[in-house]
Write an enzyme that holds these catalytic residues in place. Structure first.
Site, PDB file in Angstrom:
ATOM      1  N   LEU A  12       0.921  -1.124  -0.069  1.00  0.00           N
ATOM      2  CA  LEU A  12      -0.136   0.133  -0.015  1.00  0.00           C
ATOM      3  C   LEU A  12       1.100   1.301   0.076  1.00  0.00           C
ATOM      4  O   LEU A  12       1.821   1.051   0.690  1.00  0.00           O
ATOM      5  CB  LEU A  12      -0.880  -0.026   1.164  1.00  0.00           C
ATOM      6  CG  LEU A  12      -2.109  -0.737   1.267  1.00  0.00           C
ATOM      7  CD1 LEU A  12      -3.052  -0.770   2.585  1.00  0.00           C
ATOM      8  CD2 LEU A  12      -3.002  -0.240   0.305  1.00  0.00           C
ATOM      9  N   ASP A  13       0.517   2.220  -0.700  1.00  0.00           N
ATOM     10  CA  ASP A  13       1.287   3.407  -0.665  1.00  0.00           C
ATOM     11  C   ASP A  13       1.327   4.105   0.809  1.00  0.00           C
ATOM     12  O   ASP A  13       0.319   3.706   1.491  1.00  0.00           O
ATOM     13  CB  ASP A  13       0.726   4.531  -1.817  1.00  0.00           C
ATOM     14  CG  ASP A  13       0.869   4.249  -3.132  1.00  0.00           C
ATOM     15  OD1 ASP A  13       1.728   3.369  -3.510  1.00  0.00           O
ATOM     16  OD2 ASP A  13       0.067   4.952  -3.987  1.00  0.00           O
ATOM     17  N   PRO A  14       2.466   4.876   1.123  1.00  0.00           N
ATOM     18  CA  PRO A  14       2.251   5.344   2.188  1.00  0.00           C
ATOM     19  C   PRO A  14       1.293   5.938   2.946  1.00  0.00           C
ATOM     20  O   PRO A  14       0.710   6.095   3.992  1.00  0.00           O
ATOM     21  CB  PRO A  14       3.917   6.280   2.212  1.00  0.00           C
ATOM     22  CG  PRO A  14       4.662   5.577   1.502  1.00  0.00           C
ATOM     23  CD  PRO A  14       3.466   5.098   0.016  1.00  0.00           C
TER      24      PRO A  14
ATOM     25  N   ALA B 173      -1.883   5.835   1.727  1.00  0.00           N
ATOM     26  CA  ALA B 173      -3.000   4.832   1.857  1.00  0.00           C
ATOM     27  C   ALA B 173      -3.230   4.240   3.040  1.00  0.00           C
ATOM     28  O   ALA B 173      -2.352   3.798   3.963  1.00  0.00           O
ATOM     29  CB  ALA B 173      -2.950   3.819   0.632  1.00  0.00           C
TER      30      ALA B 173
END
Length: 305
Positions: A46-48, A50
């Site tokens: 997951l993107d930071p 997100a």
């Protein structure tokens, strides 16, 4: 002489409801420390910024990670219309703007073009490798990054809410390797108004739901205590998409040694299908079913938690 790896031999899944502001790797490290686990990994970055489901595999469960990353997953996200950024999310710099704001019906119609098998170009600020280097590192250095399009299966893409003219809330169910930021970017381009992701949450991934996850605050509170162990789910959950085939003690012994072992047939399983063998409900091996035997490709060498 090789150093012995420290930590407990603990196997299973711990589902985290990831907060914004942390990388997936940082969450894995926190969980590994809190459980004093010898081995841990996650099933899908997951993107930071997100939030939502980050499934952490422990011990032997790491062998089931491919089946979770290949499974369908769902995201709920907010798109900011009227602006394009260099990162395709709110962390980047605005590079294009428009005063155009499409109507709901136009957005709904445009979403139909993103359903099914589509081609998607990953964001320039992504972890995709180009000649051995991460795209985001090249982009940060000011290089003009060119990424090839990738196939993505989108099961569903719905307009959930339109709180105001500048924002739309969408929900997408998709397969492996999807970039929500690319969806927002390409949707904005198709509508002629530009767009980027403002907020992103993974609401489920394979068998794991965000509402069943625990927070990092809880992980910190329960760290290094038996209470945290009670939140660990069996590793077999990671095999939900495969057929379970029961085996005998003798079959299990052969499978654990890497040899074909006898299994009992089950409805729907055919010659050449991938399946998993169990003994008393516990995973023994994953492999290919061939006329009464499972030919193992992954063997679980220790009983799951």
């Amino acid at each position: 002489m090789a150093r012995k790896r420290k930590g407990r031999d603990i196997s299973g899944w711990l589902v985290i409801d990831k907060p914004a502001g942390l990388t997936s790797t940082a969450v894995v490290n926190k969980v590994k420390w809190a459980l004093d686990a010898k081995k841990a990994g996650h099933a899908g970055t997951l993107d930071p910024e997100a939030t939502g489901v980050l499934a952490i595999a422990l011990g032997e469960a790491t062998k089931t990670v491919p089946y979770i990353t290949d499974a369908l997953k769902a995201y709920r996200f907010t798109v900011r219309l009227g602006q394009a950024t260099n990162t395709d999310d709110a962390e980047g710099e605005v590079i294009k703007q428009s005063d155009l704001r499409p109507e709901d019906v136009q957005i709904t119609e445009a979403l139909q073009g993103f359903i099914g098998e589509i081609e998607q170009v990953p964001p320039k600020f992504s972890a995709v490798k180009i000649d051995g280097q991460r795209a985001y590192k090249l982009a940060r250095d000011g290089e003009d990054v060119e990424l090839a399009a990738r196939a993505l299966w989108v099961e569903e893409l719905l307009l959930i809410d339109r709180p105001d003219a500048d924002h739309v809330e969408l929900e997408m169910t998709c397969g492996k390797g999807g970039y929500v930021r690319s969806i927002a970017r390409d949707l904005g381009a198709l509508l002629g108004c530009y767009g980027h992701v403002l907020k992103l949450r993974r609401i489920w991934s394979g068998p794991f739901d965000a509402e069943d996850g625990i927070s990092l605050e809880q992980v910190n509170e329960l760290a290094r205590t038996p209470a945290l162990d009670t939140h660990i789910k069996p590793l077999e959950i990671g095999l939900d998409d495969l057929t379970e085939l029961r085996c005998t003690e003798e079959g299990a012994s052969k499978l654990r040694n890497g040899n074909p072992g006898m299994v009992f047939a089950a409805d729907g399983v055919e010659y050449g299908d991938e399946a998993w063998a169990s003994l008393n409900g516990e995973a023994v091996a994953v492999g290919i079913y061939k006329t009464g035997e499972l030919h193992p490709s992954r063997v679980f060498v220790k009983s799951p938690l």
